[in-house]
Design an enzyme around this catalytic site. Structure first.
Site, PDB file in Angstrom:
ATOM      1  N   SER A  24       0.816  -1.220   0.000  1.00 26.19           N
ATOM      2  CA  SER A  24       0.000   0.000   0.000  1.00 26.19           C
ATOM      3  C   SER A  24       0.845   1.264   0.000  1.00 26.19           C
ATOM      4  O   SER A  24       0.417   2.299  -0.537  1.00 26.19           O
ATOM      5  CB  SER A  24      -0.931   0.006   1.220  1.00 26.19           C
ATOM      6  OG  SER A  24      -0.193  -0.098   2.422  1.00 26.19           O
ATOM      7  N   ASP A 196      -0.473   7.448  10.046  1.00 31.96           N
ATOM      8  CA  ASP A 196      -1.305   6.656  10.954  1.00 31.96           C
ATOM      9  C   ASP A 196      -0.484   5.658  11.766  1.00 31.96           C
ATOM     10  O   ASP A 196      -1.037   4.732  12.346  1.00 31.96           O
ATOM     11  CB  ASP A 196      -2.389   5.910  10.166  1.00 31.96           C
ATOM     12  CG  ASP A 196      -1.789   5.010   9.075  1.00 31.96           C
ATOM     13  OD1 ASP A 196      -0.547   4.879   9.022  1.00 31.96           O
ATOM     14  OD2 ASP A 196      -2.559   4.441   8.286  1.00 31.96           O
ATOM     15  N   HIS A 199       1.570   4.062   7.520  1.00 32.41           N
ATOM     16  CA  HIS A 199       1.699   4.652   6.188  1.00 32.41           C
ATOM     17  C   HIS A 199       2.355   6.030   6.262  1.00 32.41           C
ATOM     18  O   HIS A 199       2.400   6.639   7.331  1.00 32.41           O
ATOM     19  CB  HIS A 199       0.321   4.740   5.526  1.00 32.41           C
ATOM     20  CG  HIS A 199      -0.347   3.409   5.381  1.00 32.41           C
ATOM     21  ND1 HIS A 199      -1.280   2.945   6.284  1.00 32.41           N
ATOM     22  CD2 HIS A 199      -0.192   2.429   4.456  1.00 32.41           C
ATOM     23  CE1 HIS A 199      -1.685   1.735   5.912  1.00 32.41           C
ATOM     24  NE2 HIS A 199      -1.036   1.400   4.810  1.00 32.41           N
TER      25      HIS A 199
END
Length: 243
Positions: A24, A196, A199
């Site tokens: 991601s 967070d 990330h």
């Protein structure tokens, strides 16, 4: 001149490409202020930057899809660099996140397998850059987990073991490596690099972009700007300039 005739007269214009392969953190890299977007901006008119990030993936899954993304016949020849950026999901705690967890030894083996595959399609070690997972800010990530009804499913010390393994694979295989886990923690409060806890924040994206460019610049500095500057085009005979 008809377009078909122009195409026949001119040489096929192959745009080189940099492939970003990862989880991601790579998939999100083309969002506003993302590190992939920053890289693409630097390389406009020189090569394409291709985002092959797959959110949630680990190296066990990544090694299966890599041969479907880069093949010798279709894309390896024009690929001037590949980043391989996994580990944030592999390092998830087995008891709390068994779906994404990959044991440390298997993680290393999977990275080596992907490097060997890239070499088998003529992408040499000097065009491969491994990137370690970033550090984990546990208190921030725990809030994310609790909001979903889960317990904290990663630990920074564990992520560090995977980062060290990634560095060792790069040494063993002769590739470059960007040790993001170590570099970000040289700043005592690395939480500002993370949105967070896991990330990247805007600052983290900028940090990664700068660090990665320092490795890529020497690989890509010789790439010419594709197609002439508009002032250099002969407007009375553009075919002479452009075909």
């Amino acid at each position: 001149m008809a377009l078909a005739e122009a195409g026949a007269r001119g040489r096929l214009l192959l745009w080189p490409r940099v492939v970003l392969f990862g989880d991601s953190i790579t998939e999100f890299s083309f969002q506003e202020n993302g590190w992939g977007a920053s890289l693409a901006e630097r390389l406009v008119r020189k090569c394409d930057v291709v985002n092959r990030g797959v959110s949630g993936y680990n190296t066990r899954w990544a090694k299966l899809v890599l041969p479907r993304l880069i093949t010798k016949s279709t894309s390896a020849e024009s690929t001037v660099a590949v980043t391989v950026f996994f580990g944030a999901n592999d390092s998830a705690l087995k008891d709390l996140n068994p779906k994404q967890h990959v044991p440390l030894e298997e993680y290393s083996a999977n990275l080596k397998s992907m490097i060997q595959y890239l070499k088998s399609v003529d992408i040499t070690e000097d065009r491969i850059i491994l990137i370690t997972p970033p550090p984990l800010q546990e208190s921030a990530w725990e809030k994310e987990c609790l909001a979903k009804g889960d317990k904290l499913n990663r630990r920074n010390a564990t992520t560090g073991e995977y980062a060290q393994a990634c560095v060792q694979v790069a040494r063993d295989c002769g590739t470059d490596v960007l040790d993001l886990w170590t570099l970000m923690q040289k700043n005592e409060d690395f939480s500002s690099y993370l949105s967070d806890g896991l990330h990247l924040s805007t600052k983290g994206n900028s940090f990664l972009a700068a660090q990665l460019w320092s490795l890529l610049e020497k690989k890509l500095s010789a790439l010419p700007s594709l197609l002439p500057y508009w002032r250099d085009v002969d407007h009375t005979n553009p075919e002479a300039s452009l075909l």
